[in-house]
Each structure stands twice: as C-alpha cells, then as structure tokens.
Design a protein around this motif. Structure first.
Motif, short mmCIF file in Angstrom:
data_model
loop_
_atom_site.label_atom_id
_atom_site.label_comp_id
_atom_site.label_asym_id
_atom_site.label_seq_id
_atom_site.Cartn_x
_atom_site.Cartn_y
_atom_site.Cartn_z
N UNK B 327 59.64 53.68 14.35
CA UNK B 327 60.80 54.21 15.09
C UNK B 327 60.71 55.74 15.19
N UNK B 328 60.34 56.37 14.08
CA UNK B 328 60.20 57.82 14.12
C UNK B 328 59.05 58.24 15.03
N UNK B 329 57.95 57.48 14.97
CA UNK B 329 56.81 57.77 15.83
C UNK B 329 57.20 57.63 17.31
N UNK B 330 58.02 56.62 17.60
CA UNK B 330 58.45 56.40 18.98
C UNK B 330 59.27 57.57 19.50
N UNK B 331 60.14 58.10 18.65
CA UNK B 331 60.96 59.24 19.07
C UNK B 331 60.04 60.41 19.43
N UNK B 332 59.10 60.70 18.55
CA UNK B 332 58.19 61.83 18.79
C UNK B 332 57.35 61.59 20.05
N UNK B 333 56.85 60.37 20.20
CA UNK B 333 56.00 60.06 21.34
C UNK B 333 56.77 60.18 22.65
#
Lengths: 431, 431
Positions: B327-333
């Motif tokens: 989820x955190x990776x998705x936000x950054x991406x």
C-alpha cells in the motif's frame, strides 16, 4: 463452639471476664492461623463460574449485531448489546448508558478529574478554581467505602461525614448540609447493599436526594450501584430509580450512575458502566474522546455471549449467591454463638441481603484493638477506621468484615477468632 | 496511469494546465468514489492475523508464571511476562515498564492529568497552579499527531510549534525554547516512524533532547514510541535509548515512554505500556492506585500466549509488513507517475521505512483546497491543518495520507484521485 479453647460471652464483658478472655486469646494465637478477611474480592470458585469467558468470543467472532468490526478503534459508547443488557439492572436507559473499561472505580475517579478540570453541566466554573478559592467538599455517608474516600483525599476534596441509617444516609443531615454551602459538590452513595453496612436506600431517601435543594448548582450524586444484582437472599431487592426521580424533581443532571461486572464475571477483566442525563453523558463523552479511541469492545462482546440476556445474568448471580450465602450465614451464626445476638453482648453486626460486607460494631474505643489482636493471631482484617474519611473513626467502633474471598472453613475459623479478640478487647476496656 | 480520464503533470502546473486539470477533476467526480484515507487504523486483514487471541487464553488458563489468579483484582504493574516481552522493544527495563489498559493515548492523557493535579518528581508545584499563574506550554514538533495536540488543547496547555526535520525536531529551536521559559513543561515526540512524516530521530537528536538544559525543573519528554516495531522495510530501524541517555545526562526523570499493541494485535483490545525512571514510575503508580485495582490481566495473558516471545512479535510484525508495504509502495508509485518525482512537480512526500502515514506537501496555500476537492470526489482525507496545533497549518501545505485501512485497490484509486486534486489546486493557484 464452646470448648476448651473457646469462651462464650453473650453479654458485655466485665473486668471479671479478663483472665478467661486472655487465656482464650493465647490459645487462639497458638493456633498459628493465617487468614484474611480484608478485601471484597470474589473467591476462586466464584471466578470459575465465568471461565467460559476465557475462550470467548471464539476465533471467528468479532462483530456486533450491526456488523461493526469490534477489533478496531471506535465505538466510544461501548457495545450496544451489552448496554441494553445492563440498562434495566442499572436503571439507566440504554442510550444513556456507556460501557467502558475494566473498572468503575476508574470511571468515578475520572469523572471527578473532569469536573475538576472542566465545567460540568450547571457549573459556574471548574471545580479546581472553586477549590483554589473556597475549597470543595463531598458528603461521605459513614461507614462507607474507603476507595471513594481515597479519591477525595487524593484531590484535596474535603470530606464531611454523614451518619448512615438502615435506610441510607441520615437525610436530615444531608439536606441541611447540601443546602448550606455551594462548596459542597457531591455525595458518595452505594445505594443497594451498601459497603460496608449492607443498607438499602429507602424510596424516601432516594426521593429526598433527588428533590433536596442544593447550594451548589453543580451538585452531583455519585451513585455507585456496585451491588445492583448481588443478592444474598431470594429477595431481589429493588431501589427507586435515581435518574427518574432526579428528572421528576427538575434536577435531571444531578446523578452520575456507576456499575460494573467486576463481581459478576472477573474482578479485573470485566466491564464498567456510566449512566446519567443526556447532558452529563454528552459531557463525559466529549472528555473521554480526548483520552481514548474506544473501549475494549472485544471484551464487551465476550460478556454479551457469556451472559446472553437478563435471565442469563440472573442465573449467574444465583450461582454466586449459592457460594456466598453460606459464608455470610456462618459469620452471623458464629458471632451469635460467641457474642450473643447482635446488639445484646459486646458486638452488633449487620445481616445484609446482598453485597460483599458485614459491618461489625464493637464497644467504643475497641475497634483498633480488635484489629491489632486479630493481626497478632494471624487474622488480617480491614484496618479500623478504613470505613471513615481520612481513616478516622471517631468512636473507634466499626470493623468491616469481608467474608467472600476466603473458603467457608477459613471464614468460620477467622470469625471465631475475631469473636475471641472482641471478647478480650471488651474485657480490657471494662477494666 | 495516463489515459482518457487522467493527466500527468510531472512539473509544477501553470495557468495553461487549468482546463485539462478541470476536465480531469470532473471525470474523477463522475466516478462517484467513496474512499477513506483519514485515520491510521489497521485493515481487517491485519486484524485477522491476531484472531487466535479471540479464543485465548482458553477455559482452564488464568494464572501467571508465579501462580497468581489473573481473573481477580490486583497486579497494578501488569503481567510480568508481558512486561518482559516488550521491555527490549520499548527500551525500558522490565521492572520499570508498566502494562496497563487498552490505550496508550489514555496513559498519555492521564499522565498529563496527574501532572496537572499533583507535583511530578522535580516539580515545585502542580502544573494547574503554574497554569493559573504563568500558563504552561508544550513544544509540538510539526507536522505531528493531532491527538497529542488535542490533549494540550483540552487542558489549556499552550502549544509551541517546532519544525520537524528528517532527523526529528529542529533541535536548535527546541534547545533555545526549552532553556528559555520555565512554563515550557514538555515536548511531544514520536521518535520512530513519526506521525505523519515517518521521520526517525537521529542519535544526535535523542542525545540533545536528553542533555539540553531546561528552564523547567519538571520538563518532560512525552516519548510516544507508537511504531517501535512497525517496520515497512527489511531494516528494523533502531533509535537511541532515551531513558539511558537521560540518565547518563543527569536527567533521569526527564522522559515518559509510551507504547501499545494497538497496531500489533487489536486496535481497541490491546495493551498499553508506560516506562520511565524509578521515581516517575513510582509517582504514576501511586496515582493509579487511587483509580484502579489493577489492569485487565487476562487480556495481558492472552497477549503473552499469542505473541510468545520477541521472535513471535517480530514474526507477527513481518506479516503486517507484507500487507502494508504494497500500500505504501502504491502511494509512492502513483504519486510519482502522476506528479513527477517527490519535490520535482507540485507534490513532495515522504517514503517512510515504517509507521502508518505518508506526509504529502503541496504548493503553499493548497492543502485545504486539495482536501475539499477530494471530498467532492468522494475521497475522505484527514482535514488539512490536523497535523498542526489548533488545526492551523500556517503554510496550508501538509496533508496526511493514511493508506493502511483501505484495500490496496482502494488506496490506488484514492491516491490517483488525490493526484488529480493536487494538479487542479496547483493550477488554480498558478492562475
């Protein structure tokens, strides 16, 4: 019980009784007892009644009837189903009854804190400001509950003792004091099976508390209904509805109602309740919102599954009664055998229809001596004076007996030993 | 992500971008989303990781290693086994770590209450008296946690913002302020994976906090180590030991350490911790003794059985990470795809190694507008300003994103929508 080690004195001892009383006491000490009647704790066999709680709610159960996930934050008012279950027993409408943490003492303490640090409905200023100005005080029916008094003492709230009667606090005194000074902000009440007398407030007492004029516009009754369902006889004693009486008298915000399951299920792992007027409930909720994101609702769910409904609660309390009533009966029987009927000889004691305590009155000036003698004999009693503000019983007469935690055999041995101590202290006093 | 509905602006928007941004926003609104990125709550699949707790401790299990019956009153310091388990993670010796109720927020709140109403070690008088005289204040690193600020606001404690850096609060500012006025009594710190920046306090920051002179002899660091074990990468970030540093600096009583299992097991049915110097622990325990006869030790036992030991705790947190990191990776991406690299275009955001939040900085004066646009599009964000005392972000730049509670698909849709709102707000601002 009269045998080689025991004496029976069913009348007030005289100096002539001293040698026999001393001999009996020495024999008691020689037995090397190690018994404890100090605190109102449930016994292990009572706790066993709720052991199903230890496996509830079960691995796949974590929602309330509305589908809310109880494992997460939220639900500051507590589980609706549990509030509905306890509402009739605590005489609070479910929508004004909050199910909170594991201790009603904490809720009482925190309610005082919030009244000190922010204006309660009807207040002209915060209690802490009034305290810095004139001081503030609570009325304390005596004998009463030491932990109530400790809250006052901790926050520098003066305590004004009011005598208890079998119908509750002496209302002539309460009315006169409450009307006299705006610094008198509250009264501690255990209205049913009071701690330690086992007194039940009469309907007239409840009504007078609700109706009386108070000098303080923000006067509060701290209604600690700790023993609402804790009957020791077949009679399920009922008391008048304090919130309804206050509302009818035009003092809707006067009473804070407290309760808990501490002596229903587990003493440290239960649920506490707060109920009051809409304005008071909103006031407390607005304060709690700054300190928590919700109570332990999983534990509340556990309780709903275990207790099921009002009948389930009644059935559980009947099982408690089956374990407790023999202990209370033993205290009365042994005290009667050893000291004569209550009030006839050197002792006078209550025979409560519920609750956790028996109040034993000994001759004036003897209570501390009895407790000290008992300690010497290996029998721990609640310190004399604990039933009074600041630990000061001016007559030195009241001893609180807590027969719930010990086994029946230990209760019998301990009370028999207490009787021996009463006889010796009374004989010493007569000299 | 660039398609018919989306625009990509990897540079700061200009007035020329406004029409496209408006079109994109209208398309977003037309999607009729209903998404929520407001609060740092665990998601249902995280809570599922601890479902074994729902059946523990099991019907016959209710004693600690010493044989104490945990169903009854007592044990005010909490279950020794649980205190020992969490001691190394919270960097508090087990004999100075208390395991208490279900909310560390409550412990923080109550610690402030007790400091207001009675002298803490080193204090010349109660904070409430100092407050009536000169007022009292806390240093508040910003952006920070709104519930910390709410405690100050509720009790009339002034809040003095201090800028956050990637290494913790700007210590030049903290040192200058703390040394300047005795009315400055404390500082709120989330030292690891801070809320909302995800910053980790450097060893130098911790040491300077411990060593700095303070004008108030009763200055306290409120060390809310809420995310002590909440890693989002393989690196288990460690911070310096605040209690040891304070002791070494001759300020043994300076820090109060708080922690909880709220985001380890269940968010409302976990266990909170307090740790500090011997004097501070004894002080708090003496106050708690007036408000409770012990915490819910059955729930603490449940946690010991479930977590077992430090390795059990680490393994559980690894499973949380497996659910949260995507989820955190998705936000950054998605933010990178839509707004350019952090700091390059109209957005600048953190990429934390742990914790529950991402801090998104938008062009000055745009944060409230972005939150309002998102609301119009059905995406609930934490109110702009919530990360600052009194809800006032003077630059109107900071938005806290909380990606844990929503599903991964919802996080992706919500953040994509937020990017659209940022583009529109930035283009409007450029006009």
């Amino acid at each position: 019980m009269a045998n080689g080690r025991h004496i029976v004195t069913t009348r007030t001892p005289t100096p002539a009784d001293l040698p026999a009383a001393q001999t009996a006491f020495r024999a008691l000490v020689d037995r090397g007892l190690k018994l404890d009647l100090t605190r109102g704790k449930p016994a292990a066999d009572q706790l066993d009644l709720s052991n199903d709680l230890l496996g509830f709610p079960g691995r796949a159960t974590f929602s309330d009837a509305a589908g809310t996930d109880l494992r997460n934050y939220g639900g500051p008012a507590g589980l609706p189903e549990l509030r509905a279950l306890f509402a009739p027993f605590l005489q609070v409408p479910a929508d004004r009854l909050l199910a909170l943490g594991n201790s009603s003492l904490t809720v009482m303490h925190d309610t005082v804190v919030h009244a000190l640090l922010s204006e309660i409905p009807g207040a002209k200023r915060r209690w802490v400001e009034e305290q810095a100005d004139t001081g503030i005080a609570f009325l304390c029916p005596v004998p009463g509950y030491d932990r109530h008094f400790s809250i006052c003492e901790r926050f520098g709230i003066d305590m004004i003792p009011v005598p208890m009667t079998p119908d509750g606090p002496d209302m002539d005194v309460v009315e006169r004091l409450a009307a006299s000074e705006p610094r008198i902000k509250g009264i501690w009440c255990v209205p049913k099976y009071s701690n330690p007398d086992g007194a039940v407030y009469s309907d007239a007492t409840v009504r007078r508390l609700a109706e009386m004029p108070t000098a303080a516009p923000d006067f509060r009754i701290f209604w600690d209904n700790a023993y609402a369902v804790h009957h020791l006889t077949e009679e399920e004693v009922e008391i008048a509805d304090i919130l309804a009486e206050c509302e009818a008298a035009g003092h809707a915000d006067r009473a804070f109602v407290f309760g808990s399951t501490s002596k229903v299920t587990f003493a440290s792992a239960g649920v506490a309740f707060f109920g009051s007027s809409r304005a008071n409930v909103e006031w407390l909720q607005s304060k709690l919102a700054k300190s928590t994101i919700g109570p332990d609702k999983v534990n509340q769910l556990r309780h709903v599954i275990f207790l099921r409904d009002g009948d389930g609660l009644r059935a559980l309390m009947a099982r408690h009664r089956a374990l407790l009533a023999p202990k209370f009966e033993a205290v009365d029987r042994i005290l009667t055998e050893r000291l004569g009927a209550s009030g006839e000889g050197p002792g006078e004691w209550t025979n409560p229809k519920g609750g956790y305590f028996i109040s034993l009155r000994v001759p004036e000036g003897c209570a501390a001596r009895v407790v000290a003698l008992a300690k010497e004999a290996g029998i721990a009693l609640t310190p004399a004076g604990a039933t009074h503000p600041y630990g000061q019983d001016p007559e030195d007469r009241t001893i609180r007996l807590a027969p719930t935690f010990a086994t029946l055999a230990d209760v019998e041995a301990a009370v028999d030993g207490v009787a021996t101590c009463v006889q010796l202290a009374a004989a010493e006093k007569a000299v």
